[in-house]
Design a protein around this motif. Structure first.
Motif, PDB file in Angstrom:
ATOM      1  N   PRO A  17      44.402  -2.342  23.726  1.00 37.68           N
ATOM      2  CA  PRO A  17      45.644  -2.917  23.186  1.00 37.68           C
ATOM      3  C   PRO A  17      46.254  -2.008  22.134  1.00 37.68           C
ATOM      4  O   PRO A  17      45.546  -1.306  21.417  1.00 37.68           O
ATOM      5  N   ALA A  19      48.631  -1.102  18.733  1.00 38.99           N
ATOM      6  CA  ALA A  19      48.939  -1.680  17.421  1.00 38.99           C
ATOM      7  C   ALA A  19      50.435  -1.945  17.338  1.00 38.99           C
ATOM      8  O   ALA A  19      51.246  -1.173  17.860  1.00 38.99           O
ATOM      9  N   ILE A 140      37.628  -1.467  20.330  1.00 41.47           N
ATOM     10  CA  ILE A 140      38.700  -2.373  20.745  1.00 41.47           C
ATOM     11  C   ILE A 140      38.970  -2.321  22.246  1.00 41.47           C
ATOM     12  O   ILE A 140      39.872  -2.987  22.735  1.00 41.47           O
ATOM     13  N   HIS A 179      38.205 -10.518  19.510  1.00 41.60           N
ATOM     14  CA  HIS A 179      38.729  -9.157  19.612  1.00 41.60           C
ATOM     15  C   HIS A 179      39.860  -8.946  18.606  1.00 41.60           C
ATOM     16  O   HIS A 179      39.875  -7.966  17.857  1.00 41.60           O
ATOM     17  N   HIS A 180      40.825  -9.843  18.588  1.00 45.05           N
ATOM     18  CA  HIS A 180      41.894  -9.832  17.585  1.00 45.05           C
ATOM     19  C   HIS A 180      42.543 -11.204  17.548  1.00 45.05           C
ATOM     20  O   HIS A 180      42.297 -12.039  18.419  1.00 45.05           O
ATOM     21  N   ASP A 181      43.311 -11.444  16.504  1.00 45.98           N
ATOM     22  CA  ASP A 181      44.001 -12.721  16.425  1.00 45.98           C
ATOM     23  C   ASP A 181      45.456 -12.507  16.042  1.00 45.98           C
ATOM     24  O   ASP A 181      45.862 -11.427  15.601  1.00 45.98           O
ATOM     25  N   ILE A 182      46.250 -13.558  16.266  1.00 46.44           N
ATOM     26  CA  ILE A 182      47.684 -13.513  16.011  1.00 46.44           C
ATOM     27  C   ILE A 182      48.041 -14.731  15.166  1.00 46.44           C
ATOM     28  O   ILE A 182      47.796 -15.865  15.587  1.00 46.44           O
ATOM     29  N   MET A 224      48.176  -5.832  19.059  1.00 46.42           N
ATOM     30  CA  MET A 224      47.422  -6.336  17.913  1.00 46.42           C
ATOM     31  C   MET A 224      48.283  -6.296  16.649  1.00 46.42           C
ATOM     32  O   MET A 224      49.157  -5.434  16.513  1.00 46.42           O
ATOM     33  N   ASP A 225      48.016  -7.237  15.754  1.00 44.07           N
ATOM     34  CA  ASP A 225      48.731  -7.321  14.475  1.00 44.07           C
ATOM     35  C   ASP A 225      50.228  -7.561  14.666  1.00 44.07           C
ATOM     36  O   ASP A 225      51.049  -7.151  13.837  1.00 44.07           O
ATOM     37  N   GLU A 226      50.582  -8.231  15.746  1.00 51.75           N
ATOM     38  CA  GLU A 226      51.980  -8.559  15.990  1.00 51.75           C
ATOM     39  C   GLU A 226      52.438  -9.640  15.020  1.00 51.75           C
ATOM     40  O   GLU A 226      51.685 -10.550  14.686  1.00 51.75           O
TER      41      GLU A 226
END
Length: 478
Positions: A17, A19, A140, A179-182, A224-226
Motif C-alpha cells: 500500500p 502512503a 507492510i 496492518h494499518h488503520d484509517i 495508508m494514513d489517508e
C-alpha cells in the motif's frame, strides 16, 4: 466495539500500500469548512483551550531552541563568508586552473578519504539505510495468500477502520495483526467492500462506510494514513441556526439520518444500495419505515431485498420500477437479512425477538392482503439476532450472531438444525462474515471491540457434515 466486519478478496489489495500524499491547501480548507475538526462548546472547549495553551508553551520553547541553533549556524556561515570577500576570491581559493592536476603523495586511503571507507557493510550508514527501507517495505507487504479483514471500530469516542491481516489461515497456527488503520469522522454502523474503479483502471479496493451521519464515505484501502475519503455520497451541505431553530441543508439524493445497511451489487459494480433510519432505500427509491438491512439477489442482480422496523420485508425489481414489489410480514423488527447464494429463490431474515425465518419467493403474491407463510422458523437465540451470514462455498451452512454473545452454525438441509455454537468472547455480537477464499473461516466483531476468528474445521460436527467442501475454496478473484 466492532460494529461491522468485511472480508477483502485475496489478491484485491496492493502488495505494498502507498502512503497518502499530504493534503493540499485547498483540501485542508475543505476539511475545515466541513466542520469535522470543530470543538464542542462549554467546559470541553475550555479544557481543550488549556491543553492548547500548554502545547503552545512547549512549542514556543522548542521554537526558541531551534531559532538559537539556526542563529548559531547563521553566525558560522557569516564568519565563513567574511573570509571570502568576493566571488573572485572564493574561486581563487579553489584554484580551478589546477583542478585536473594531481598532487604528489596523495594516498588512496589517506585522511581525506577516511570517511568513505568502512571495514564492513554493517558499518556503512548508506547501506544500512537501504536495508532499513527494505525491511520497512517487507513489514507492510500484503502477500497474495494473506487474508484481509476490515473492522469498523469505535473506542474512547474515536472511530476508525482497522485493516487486519490473517496470515496463511489454512496452514496450522496463523498470525493475525493490524496492518494499518484509517480514522473516520463518525460512529460507524455498517460496511461494504467494493471494487468499483473509482480512480480509473479495471478494479479498485474500497470500503463503503455507513455511520450515524447521513453521508456514506468510500475509503481507499490501498492507501495508508489517508485523511479524506475517495468519495462521499450524500451528506450535509450546511447547517444554520436562528435562535433556537436549526435548519440543515442536504445534498441532492442524500439520506437525512443514520445509514444502517449497505449492499454492493457485484454484477452492476457502480451500484451501492443503502438503508437508512430516514425511511429510504436510496438505490431504488423504495420507502418503508426505518429500513435496517438491504441485500442484492446473487442470481438476479436487479432484485433488491430490504427489511424494516415495521415488521416487514420488501422485494423490488429494478427492471420494473412502477411495480409495487412483494411484501412479507414478520413477527418483530428486522435486524438482518441475506439471500441464499446457492439458489435464487430463498432468503432468511433475523429478528429482534431472537427468531430466524426463511422464505421462498416462489410463494410471493402482489396481493398484500394475503399473508405469506415462511419456509421455516428457528428460535435461534435468547436475544436479538443482530447478524446472519450464508456460506457462499458450502450449501446450507448458515451462521447467526446475537446480542446474547453467542454465534451459532446451522444446517438448513432437510430439517434446519443447530450443529455448533460458541461464545467467541466478543461481547454482544454485531457482525459476522465468512471468508470467500477460506470458507471455513468466520470473522466476528462485537461490543468488546476485539476481532475474533473462528476456524470451523475445529468443530467435529462441522467436519462430519461439511468436511467434503474443505478443499473446494473459491479461487481469488482476478
Amino acid at each position: 466495539m466492532i460494529a461491522a466486519v468485511s472480508w477483502v478478496p485475496k489478491g484485491a489489495s496492493k502488495s505494498v500500500p502507498v502512503a497518502a500524499e499530504p493534503p493540499s491547501k485547498e483540501e485542508i480548507e475543505e476539511i475545515l469548512k466541513s466542520g469535522v475538526l470543530e470543538i464542542n462548546e462549554g467546559t470541553e472547549n475550555e479544557e481543550n483551550s488549556e491543553d492548547m495553551n500548554v502545547d503552545a508553551l512547549k512549542q514556543d520553547d522548542e521554537l526558541a531552541r531551534a531559532l538559537s541553533a539556526a542563529d548559531a549556524l547563521g553566525k558560522t556561515s557569516k564568519s565563513s563568508m567574511a573570509e571570502t570577500d568576493s566571488l573572485t576570491d572564493a574561486l581563487g581559493e579553489l584554484d580551478m586552473d589546477r583542478y585536473d592536476e594531481e598532487d604528489d603523495g596523495v594516498e588512496l586511503f589517506g585522511s581525506g578519504l577516511a570517511n568513505l571507507y568502512y571495514p564492513s557493510n554493517d558499518m556503512d550508514p548508506y547501506l544500512k539505510n537501504q536495508e532499513d527501507d527494505s525491511e520497512e517495505e517487507e513489514d507492510i507487504t500484503i502477500k497474495p495468500e494473506d487474508a484481509v479483514i476490515v473492522c469498523a471500530r469505535n473506542e474512547d469516542d474515536v472511530s476508525h477502520l482497522e485493516v487486519w491481516i490473517l496470515e496463511d489461515p489454512t496452514d496450522g497456527d496463523s498470525n493475525m495483526y493490524v496492518h494499518h488503520d484509517i480514522v473516520i469522522p463518525a460512529f460507524p454502523l455498517c460496511t461494504a467492500w467494493l471494487d468499483c474503479p473509482l480512480k480509473g483502471g479495471e478494479r479498485g479496493n474500497f470500503i463503503a462506510v455507513g455511520s450515524m451521519e447521513p453521508a456514506i464515505e468510500i475509503w481507499d484501502l490501498d492507501i495508508m494514513d489517508e485523511v479524506q475519503p475517495s468519495a462521499t455520497l450524500g451528506g450535509i451541505i450546511e447547517k444554520k441556526k436562528k435562535g433556537k431553530k436549526k435548519s440543515v441543508k442536504y445534498k441532492d439524493g442524500s439520506h437525512t439520518d443514520s445509514v444502517l445497511g449497505l449492499a454492493w451489487n457485484k454484477e452492476y459494480r457502480n451500484i451501492l444500495a443503502s438503508a437508512s433510519a430516514d425511511n429510504d432505500v436510496i438505490a431504488l427509491s423504495l420507502c418503508t419505515p426505518q429500513v435496517q438491512a438491504v441485500a442484492w439477489n446473487h442470481f438476479a442482480p436487479q432484485v433488491l431485498l430490504s427489511g424494516s422496523f415495521d415488521h416487514s420485508v420488501v422485494m423490488k425489481d429494478g427492471r420494473l420500477p412502477s411495480h409495487s414489489g412483494f411484501k412479507w410480514s414478520v413477527a418483530a423488527d428486522v435486524e438482518s437479512l441475506a439471500w441464499d447464494p446457492h439458489t435464487e429463490h430463498s432468503f432468511v431474515v433475523s429478528l429482534e425477538n431472537g427468531m430466524v425465518t426463511g422464505f421462498d419467493i416462489r410463494t410471493a403474491s402482489s396481493d398484500l392482503s394475503s399473508p405469506l407463510k415462511p419456509s421455516f422458523t428457528l428460535h435461534a437465540h435468547d436475544k436479538a439476532v443482530s447478524t446472519i451470514a450464508y456460506n457462499s462455498s458450502v450449501p446450507n451452512l448458515l451462521a447467526t450472531g446475537s446480542m446474547d454473545k453467542m454465534v451459532k452454525l446451522w444446517d438448513l438441509s432437510n430439517q434446519p438444525s443447530c450443529i455448533a455454537s460458541k461464545n467467541p468472547k466478543a461481547g454482544a455480537v454485531f457482525s459476522i462474515s465468512f471468508s470467500e477464499d477460506c470458507p471455513f473461516t468466520l470473522a466476528i466483531g462485537g461490543s468488546k471491540g476485539k476481532l475474533q476468528v473462528w476456524d470451523l474445521l475445529s468443530d467435529a460436527e462441522v467436519v462430519k457434515r461439511f468436511g467434503k467442501y474443505a478443499n473446494k475454496a473459491k479461487p481469488p478473484t482476478s
